[in-house]
Scaffold this active site. Structure first.
Site, mmCIF file in Angstrom:
data_model
loop_
_atom_site.group_PDB
_atom_site.id
_atom_site.type_symbol
_atom_site.label_atom_id
_atom_site.label_comp_id
_atom_site.label_asym_id
_atom_site.label_seq_id
_atom_site.Cartn_x
_atom_site.Cartn_y
_atom_site.Cartn_z
ATOM 1 C CG ASN A 6 -1.648 1.126 1.542
ATOM 2 O OD1 ASN A 6 -1.959 2.037 0.509
ATOM 3 N ND2 ASN A 6 -2.381 1.399 2.534
ATOM 4 C CE LYS A 8 -0.185 3.164 4.697
ATOM 5 N NZ LYS A 8 -0.182 3.624 6.070
ATOM 6 C CG HIS A 90 -5.899 1.973 5.030
ATOM 7 N ND1 HIS A 90 -5.603 3.012 5.804
ATOM 8 C CD2 HIS A 90 -5.157 1.331 4.968
ATOM 9 C CE1 HIS A 90 -4.566 2.984 6.325
ATOM 10 N NE2 HIS A 90 -4.106 1.785 5.808
ATOM 11 C CD GLU A 92 -2.974 5.890 6.703
ATOM 12 O OE1 GLU A 92 -2.985 5.789 5.460
ATOM 13 O OE2 GLU A 92 -2.091 5.439 7.672
ATOM 14 C CD GLU A 159 -3.760 -2.303 7.223
ATOM 15 O OE1 GLU A 159 -2.713 -2.420 6.728
ATOM 16 O OE2 GLU A 159 -4.614 -1.052 7.114
ATOM 17 N N GLY A 165 2.208 2.361 11.150
ATOM 18 C CA GLY A 165 3.237 3.411 11.026
ATOM 19 C C GLY A 165 3.644 3.704 12.365
ATOM 20 C CB SER A 202 4.661 -1.617 12.329
ATOM 21 O OG SER A 202 4.073 -0.368 12.592
HETATM 22 P P1 PGA Z 1 2.532 0.726 7.826
HETATM 23 O O1 PGA Z 1 0.770 0.670 6.930
HETATM 24 O O2 PGA Z 1 2.944 -0.742 7.097
HETATM 25 O O3 PGA Z 1 3.308 1.738 7.300
HETATM 26 O O4 PGA Z 1 2.176 0.494 9.322
HETATM 27 C C1 PGA Z 1 0.110 -0.253 6.947
HETATM 28 C C2 PGA Z 1 -1.112 0.196 6.224
HETATM 29 O O5 PGA Z 1 -1.345 1.207 6.574
HETATM 30 O O6 PGA Z 1 -1.796 -0.782 5.305
#
Ligand code: PGA
Length: 240
Positions: A6, A8, A90, A92, A159, A165, A202
């Site tokens: 992903n 982003k 997601h 976010e 998640e 993150g 992460s």
């Molecule tokens: P990350 O993000 O691996 O940077 O924690 C995962 C995600 O948001 O899908």
């Protein structure tokens, strides 16, 4: 799919070229159709050209089909540009665009109708985790998002919001237990078996070796560690 990058809102076109070189020179995999990359919308067709044997997907779609919806991208347009899957729900997007489960439900329905495989994300806040209500929280998200959906090839990504993150992950056995609950809930209450249940939050080329030992952890949705083609290739190599 087993491992999905992903990206982003990252990686402009010149970086995608070097990502591709790094990825292909490090990955040891014949069947790369189990690997997906979700770039920003405008890079989907470039990625289809560069990443020939990977699946390319979108990071969201509109809940509406073609029409006067300024600023939105429909499932058909995403599909037209080469996407074969779409990440939905997601955290976010839920937070930044205030997306509620009822809207995600409509998006899942239109994705299925237009033949885009939905990769649907679920996960609890730090507070819910600390209060020990992760399973109830995730099952209620599943119920709301899949209400009335006749599901076929669905991928679920668990998640935890507090892990995205942050460099912090739950223990492998905790994730494994949640995945088991998700699989049971889908089978017994929603009447479908997910194609895979991925973990996201992460994930790195270091911790993935241990995480993949969880028998219900089928693979990963990777954010930060997918932005470097070398590191993403190492994650893929560790999963097969
Ligand atoms: P990350 O993000 O691996 O940077 O924690 C995962 C995600 O948001 O899908």
């Amino acid at each position: 799919m087993k491992v999905i990058a992903n990206w982003k809102m990252n990686l402009p076109t010149p970086d995608i070229r070097s990502w591709t070189e790094n990825f292909y020179s490090n990955v040891n995999l014949d069947d790369s159709k189990t690997i997906g990359v979700a770039p920003p919308f405008t890079h989907i067709s470039n990625c289809v050209t560069y990443l020939q044997n990977l699946r390319v997907g979108a990071q969201n779609i509109s809940s509406r089909d073609l029409g006067n919806n300024t600023g939105e991208i429909s499932a058909s347009i995403a599909k037209d540009s080469g996407a074969s899957f779409v990440i939905l729900g997601h955290s976010e997007v839920r937070e930044n665009l205030d997306e509620q489960s009822s809207l995600i439900n409509k998006k899942i329905a239109i994705a299925i109708e237009k033949n885009l495989s939905p990769v649907v994300c679920f996960g609890e806040s730090r507070e819910s985790y600390e209060n020990g209500i992760t399973k109830d929280f995730v099952c209620s998200q599943l119920k709301e998002c899949f209400e009335g959906i006749k599901a076929e090839t669905i991928i679920i990504a668990y998640e935890p919001i507090w892990s995205i993150g942050t460099g912090i992950t739950p223990e492998t056995n905790e994730i494994n237990e949640i995945h088991n609950t998700i699989k049971d809930y889908c089978k017994n209450h929603l009447k479908f078996v997910p194609e895979s249940v991925l973990y996201g939050g992460s994930v790195t080329d270091k911790n993935c070796k241990n995480l993949i030992t969880g028998e219900n952890i089928d693979g990963f949705l990777v954010g930060g560690a997918s932005l470097d083609g070398n590191s993403f290739a190492r994650i893929v190599n560790n999963c097969f």
